[in-house]
Design a protein around this motif. Structure first.
Motif, short mmCIF file in Angstrom:
data_model
loop_
_atom_site.label_atom_id
_atom_site.label_comp_id
_atom_site.label_asym_id
_atom_site.label_seq_id
_atom_site.Cartn_x
_atom_site.Cartn_y
_atom_site.Cartn_z
N ARG A 1 0.83 -1.22 0.00
CA ARG A 1 0.00 0.00 0.00
C ARG A 1 0.86 1.26 0.00
NH1 ARG A 1 -4.32 -2.12 4.56
NH2 ARG A 1 -5.80 -3.10 3.10
N THR A 2 2.01 1.18 0.60
CA THR A 2 2.87 2.37 0.73
C THR A 2 4.24 2.11 0.10
OG1 THR A 2 3.60 1.65 2.93
CG2 THR A 2 1.69 3.11 2.84
N GLU A 3 4.27 1.32 -0.95
CA GLU A 3 5.54 0.88 -1.52
C GLU A 3 6.48 2.03 -1.92
OE1 GLU A 3 7.14 -2.70 -4.38
OE2 GLU A 3 5.05 -2.08 -4.51
N PRO A 4 5.98 3.12 -2.50
CA PRO A 4 6.92 4.20 -2.81
C PRO A 4 7.61 4.77 -1.58
CG PRO A 4 4.90 4.48 -4.07
CD PRO A 4 4.65 3.40 -3.06
N VAL A 5 6.91 4.79 -0.45
CA VAL A 5 7.53 5.23 0.79
C VAL A 5 8.61 4.23 1.19
CG1 VAL A 5 7.16 5.83 3.20
CG2 VAL A 5 5.33 6.18 1.54
N ALA A 6 8.24 2.96 1.18
CA ALA A 6 9.18 1.93 1.59
C ALA A 6 10.41 1.91 0.70
CB ALA A 6 8.48 0.57 1.55
N GLU A 7 10.19 2.04 -0.58
CA GLU A 7 11.31 1.96 -1.52
C GLU A 7 12.24 3.17 -1.44
OE1 GLU A 7 9.35 1.41 -5.25
OE2 GLU A 7 9.32 -0.77 -5.06
N SER A 8 11.73 4.28 -0.94
CA SER A 8 12.57 5.48 -0.87
C SER A 8 13.72 5.30 0.10
CB SER A 8 11.73 6.70 -0.47
OG SER A 8 11.37 6.63 0.88
N PHE A 9 13.59 4.37 1.03
CA PHE A 9 14.71 4.05 1.91
C PHE A 9 15.55 3.02 1.16
CE2 PHE A 9 11.06 4.97 4.78
CZ PHE A 9 11.49 6.22 5.17
#
Length: 384
Positions: A192-200
């Motif tokens: 659901r929040t993959e872009p957030v997760a991937e930014s790390f």
């Protein structure tokens, strides 16, 4: 997850306000834009070059007008220190143009063109000098949207950890069937929040890399490594038990970083589009969960996350572009209804290997119908 996610879709980074991807490129005629900045920075990508018309410009709203003049599909990234992605645009076909709209803080970065969408890319250093603060022109509604989205991202991470711990406990206990039953559920908050997760950038490669996306010398860890053991090998060994424990540790790291991340309205919009791109590139094809065939669970989570970002931005987007908002409302309803047909009463989804080619085509059409207008959302929330 796309190949080589050393970081990811830009919609939040630790030091850089995120970016939005929209529309087609504009001609850089040297005239000033409405906010006083120079026109778009032209990025010419070929199979062996990545040329920029300017390599220094003021902080604030920046446009990169990208033209792919090579013979290969390419992608363009803007990297901060440590290869944290400020923004990216994938699948830029030969002869096509796109515009990247970004809010970028002062600092030094790299623009990378990746012909063939592989490797580290052909890179050019850029300098962003001190400029007008975008926050001075902030809309209070967008400020609230960012606050609410951060809360949403944190809630998703917080809800993920207990399920991942259950999944890891089943793996550690050697219970293959229980671990299988928890696999898809353990990924929902992440998806659901993959872009957030991937930014790390250092977390995603450890947790969500597919076997074919590994870089030379990279150890394969995370969900998909365990997935293969469960569904293909049908066994759990000492290595898988260690990997399950590491997965929990890595995801707790993700959970702990969300409070300190910068999130921007345009970044939220870009992240929503990136979630749809994830569906079109990996879920529709069945590449993401190729062993478990739980792709529709990830698919639904991506759509839910994209919709959440849109709903938070909608008060401003609907005012600035009411027709776009009407279209997005309708397309989100259609794709949600379509997914609902494959959802059982217990919340699980049809195994993707049972979905026919015609049905996959229907899914693809629905994703494309939503993705095109969603690519315009960022422009509808840019503060002029």
């Amino acid at each position: 997850m796309p190949a080589r996610r050393t970081s990811a879709a830009a919609f939040l980074v630790l030091a850089v306000a995120g970016a939005a991807l929209v529309g087609c490129s504009k001609k850089d005629d040297g005239k000033a834009s409405a906010d006083g900045a120079a026109g778009p920075v032209q990025v010419t990508a070929t199979d062996d070059k990545c040329e920029l018309s300017r390599t220094a410009f003021p902080a604030g709203h920046v446009e990169l007008a990208v033209a792919n003049k090579g013979g290969k599909v390419t992608e363009v990234y803007v990297y901060a220190d440590g290869d944290k992605i400020v923004t990216e645009r994938e699948n830029i076909g030969p002869g096509t143009k796109v515009t990247i709209n970004a809010e970028i803080k002062a600092g030094t970065y790299e623009v990378a063109c990746k012909p063939g969408m592989t490797g580290d890319g052909i890179r050019q250093k850029i300098t962003v000098t001190a400029g007008a603060s975008a926050s001075a022109k902030a809309d209070d509604r967008l400020t609230q949207a960012v606050t609410d989205y951060r809360k949403y991202a944190q809630e998703q991470a917080d809800a993920t950890i207990p399920v991942v711990e259950q999944f890891a406990a089943a793996v550690t206990a050697g219970d293959v069937e229980k671990a299988k039953s928890l696999f898809a559920a353990s990924r929902v908050g992440w998806e659901r929040t993959e872009p957030v997760a991937e930014s790390f950038g250092d977390i995603d490669p450890k947790t969500d890399t597919r076997e074919d996306a590994l870089e030379e010398g990279q150890a394969w860890t995370g969900w998909h490594r365990i997935e293969k053991s469960l569904w293909v090998d049908g066994r759990i060994g000492d290595e898988e038990k260690t990997l399950a424990t590491q997965l929990v540790t890595d995801l707790k790291d993700w959970q702990s970083r969300i409070p300190g991340a910068e999130i921007t309205p345009t970044g939220m919009a870009n992240g929503a589009k990136e979630l749809l791109d994830e569906v079109s590139k990996n879920k529709i094809t069945g590449e993401e969960d190729r062993y478990s065939h739980t792709d529709l669970s990830d698919f639904a989570a991506n759509v839910e996350g994209a919709r959440q970002a849109y709903e938070l931005l909608k008060p401003v987007a609907s005012e600035n572009d009411p027709e776009l908002s009407k279209t997005l409302d309708a397309e989100f309803e259609k794709i949600t209804e379509l997914l609902g047909k494959y959802r059982a009463a217990d919340g699980t989804y049809t195994s993707y290997d049972k979905v026919t080619e015609d049905e996959r085509k229907t899914f693809s059409d629905a994703v494309n119908a939503l993705g095109e207008p969603l690519s315009k959302l960022a422009a509808a929330v840019v503060v002029k």
